[in-house]
Design an enzyme around this catalytic site. Sequence first.
Site, PDB file in Angstrom:
ATOM      1  N   GLU A  85     -69.150  21.552  20.685  1.00 24.91           N
ATOM      2  CA  GLU A  85     -70.420  22.416  21.630  1.00 24.91           C
ATOM      3  C   GLU A  85     -69.539  21.921  23.010  1.00 24.91           C
ATOM      4  O   GLU A  85     -69.771  23.056  23.722  1.00 24.91           O
ATOM      5  CB  GLU A  85     -71.488  20.981  21.856  1.00 24.91           C
ATOM      6  N   ASP A  86     -68.120  21.563  23.463  1.00 25.93           N
ATOM      7  CA  ASP A  86     -67.818  21.384  24.964  1.00 25.93           C
ATOM      8  C   ASP A  86     -66.761  22.467  25.461  1.00 25.93           C
ATOM      9  O   ASP A  86     -66.247  22.048  25.944  1.00 25.93           O
ATOM     10  CB  ASP A  86     -67.737  19.966  25.464  1.00 25.93           C
TER      11      ASP A  86
END
Length: 684
Positions: A85-86
Site C-alpha cells: 500500500e505505501d
Amino acid sequence: MSEFDLKIRSRDIKTLLDQIKKNDPKVNIDIVNKAYEFAESAHRGQLRYSGEPYITHPLEVAITLAILKLDTTTISAALLHDVVEDTQTTIEILKNKFNGELAQLVDGVTKISSIKNKSKFSAQAEYLRKMLIATIKDVRVIIIKLADKLHNMRTIMFQDEEKRKTIAKETLDIYAPIARRLGMSMICSELEDISFHVLFPDEYNRIRDSFSERKTELDSYFDNIKAVLIESFKKFSIETEITGRAKHYYSIYRKMKFQNKDFDSIYDIRAVRIITRDIKDCYAVLGVVHSLWSPITSRFKDYIAVPKSNMYQSLHTTVIGPDGHRLEVQIRTQDMHATAEMGIAAHWLYKEKNLSIGKNYKELTILENINKQFDNTTDIREFMRDLKMDLYEDEIFVFTPKGKIVKLSKESSPIDFAYAIHTEVGEHTTGAMVNKKIVPLRTRLKSGDIIEILTSKNGHPSESWLKLVRSTKARYKIRSWLRKNIEKHPSEETGLKSRREKSKKQEKTVQVTIPVNEHKKLNKMSKKTVPGLSIAGTSNVEIRLSQCCQPIPGDDVIGFITRGRGMTIHKKTCPSLKRLKDESERFIEVVWEGNETEYYPVKIAVFGLDRANLLKDVTDQISLTKTNILKMEANVKDDKTAEIKFILEVKSNTHLNEIMQMIKKIGNITDIYKLNEKVVLNKK
Ligand code: MN
C-alpha cells in the site's frame, strides 16, 4: 496487567524475536529477520504521525501476533503488511522474495485497507463486517488486520480530533465486533475501550474515576477472597491461579446505558477468576466455592459441557460472598483461558501444534479446521453459520475503486455494477477492470472484487447485454434504452427508488400496543389506598407506591411518611432510601396482606438472540402464567440481539418470578429483569 499493557515505545526487533523464541525456542526465525530487513528498507524515510520511523508500526503489529503465538509466516506478513500500500513493492515481488502464502496474506490485508467505510449508515457497517468475514478465505488476514487496528488505536492521539472520532467509530462499528465474534476478547476489549475514550471522553473519565475512588476497597475485598480460597484449595491440593477480573470500561458503560443500571449496581458485583490445571479441577474448585458461599442457583452456567459458539469454555457461578456482596466466579483451565482471551487464534494454534508448522495453513481454512474439531455439534454449526452468513449467500458485496460498497446478486456482471452506480455509467459502459485487470463484460463478479467501469461517450447498451445481467434494474434500463433509441420512443424513470431501498434501515421495530380495558384497576395505583397493604399502627393514611423502585406485593417494603403527601412505600433495597437515612424517625414498618387481589403494572426487559418465533415463544410462555400483557415493544439490533420490553399486570413478586422463570426456559434468551422505570401506558 495483560501483556498488551506494556508501554509501546522503544520496542525493537529483538523484542519480537525474543517473544517468538519464548513461544518456541526451536523455531526458525530466518524469514522474520528477512521480512524485517525488507520492510525496514522499503519504509525508510517514512514517518508515523508520532514522528517515529514507520517501521515501528509493522513491528508492533508483528509483536502483538507473536504474543498471540501465531506462526512465523503470519508474523512476517505482519511486518510487510503495509509495503504494498505505501511503497513501490508489489505482491509479485513478495511472492518471489518470500513465498506465495505470505504474499497472499499481505494481499488480503492490503485489500481490506483499500475499503473505506464512507457511509454513516449502520447498515453499511453491517455489510462490511459480513463481507470481511465471508470473503476472506484465510482468517489470519483478519487477525493481522485486527492487530494493525490495535496499534493504530494505541497511537490514535497523534491524529487530529476529527479523524480520531471517525476512526474510533469505525473501530467500534466494524472491527471490535469482528474481534468479539472470533472470540478475541483481549483485542476486542482494548479496541472498545480506546474508541470509547475517544468518542465519549466524559463518560469514560467518570467511570475511570469511580473505579479509582473504590480501588482500595475493591482490592482489599479481593485479597480477602483470595486468601480464603487459597486456604481451602490447599486442603484438597488443588493448584490454581486466582486473579481479579480486568475492568473493561466500555462494557460497564454499555450496561449502564442499555440496561438502565447505575454504576453502583454494576460495581457492586465483585468478580474473581480461577485458572486450574485441568477440567476435573474446574469442577472441584466449583464444589469448594459453593461450600464456602451460597450460590445463586439461577446464575450457574456450564460452558465447559456446552461451549459457546465462539468456542468459549468456562464455568460461571455467582455466590453471595463476604459482606453480602454478589461475587461472580469464573473457573477454567489454562487452555480455556487462552481461548477466552485470544479466541480463534489460540484454538487454531493448538490444532496446528502437532502438525508441521505452516504446511496445513494453506490447505485448510480455519473454518474447515474448526469444523473437523467440533464434528456434529450444534454449536459449531451455529458458529459456521455466523461466519459464513448463509443467509447472504445469494448476495455479493463488491467495491468501487474508492471503496464504496455495492451490494449485488450472486453472478452479477460488471454491467449490473455499472447500472447500480448510475444509469449514465451503465449506458456508456465499454469495458471493465476487476482488481486492476481488464476483464470481459461477461465476467461474473465475486465478493470483495474492486471494480472500475470504463466508459466512453460513444458507448451504448446492446441487445446482447440482456443475457449478461442479473439485476432487474439493469435489465429494465437496457430494455428501455433500446426501445427509446430504436423506436424513438422515450421512456422515463429514475433509479431513486431502488437507491432508497438500499439505504433502508436494517433495524426492525415492532410496536404493539394492546388496548387496555382495565384502566380503572390501574388507576388505583395512584389512589389513596393501596389495597393489600397493612400498616402497623396507622389507619387512613394516603399511601402511594414509590415510582423509583416500584414495589409489588411480596417485596420487602418500608413506608416513609412524607411531608404533607401521606406515605410512600419503598422496597427496603431502594437506593433512594440512602438519601433519607437522616430522617429515620419517619420510617414505618409495613407488611403486605395475604390476599393478592390487585394487579400492578410492571415493566420487564427480556434479552436474547433473535431467531424465528422468539417473540411468539416469549408471549406464549407469558400467557401460560395467565398474565395480561399491557404493552410490548420488540427491537432487533444489527448484531441479531433482540430486546423485548413488556408491561405486564402482575399480582405479586411471586407472580412476577413465576413469569420470569417461564421465560428463562425459552431457548436463546440471555437475560431478563424488571425495569424500575415509571410505567406509562398509552391510553390510545
Ligand atoms: Mn498498518
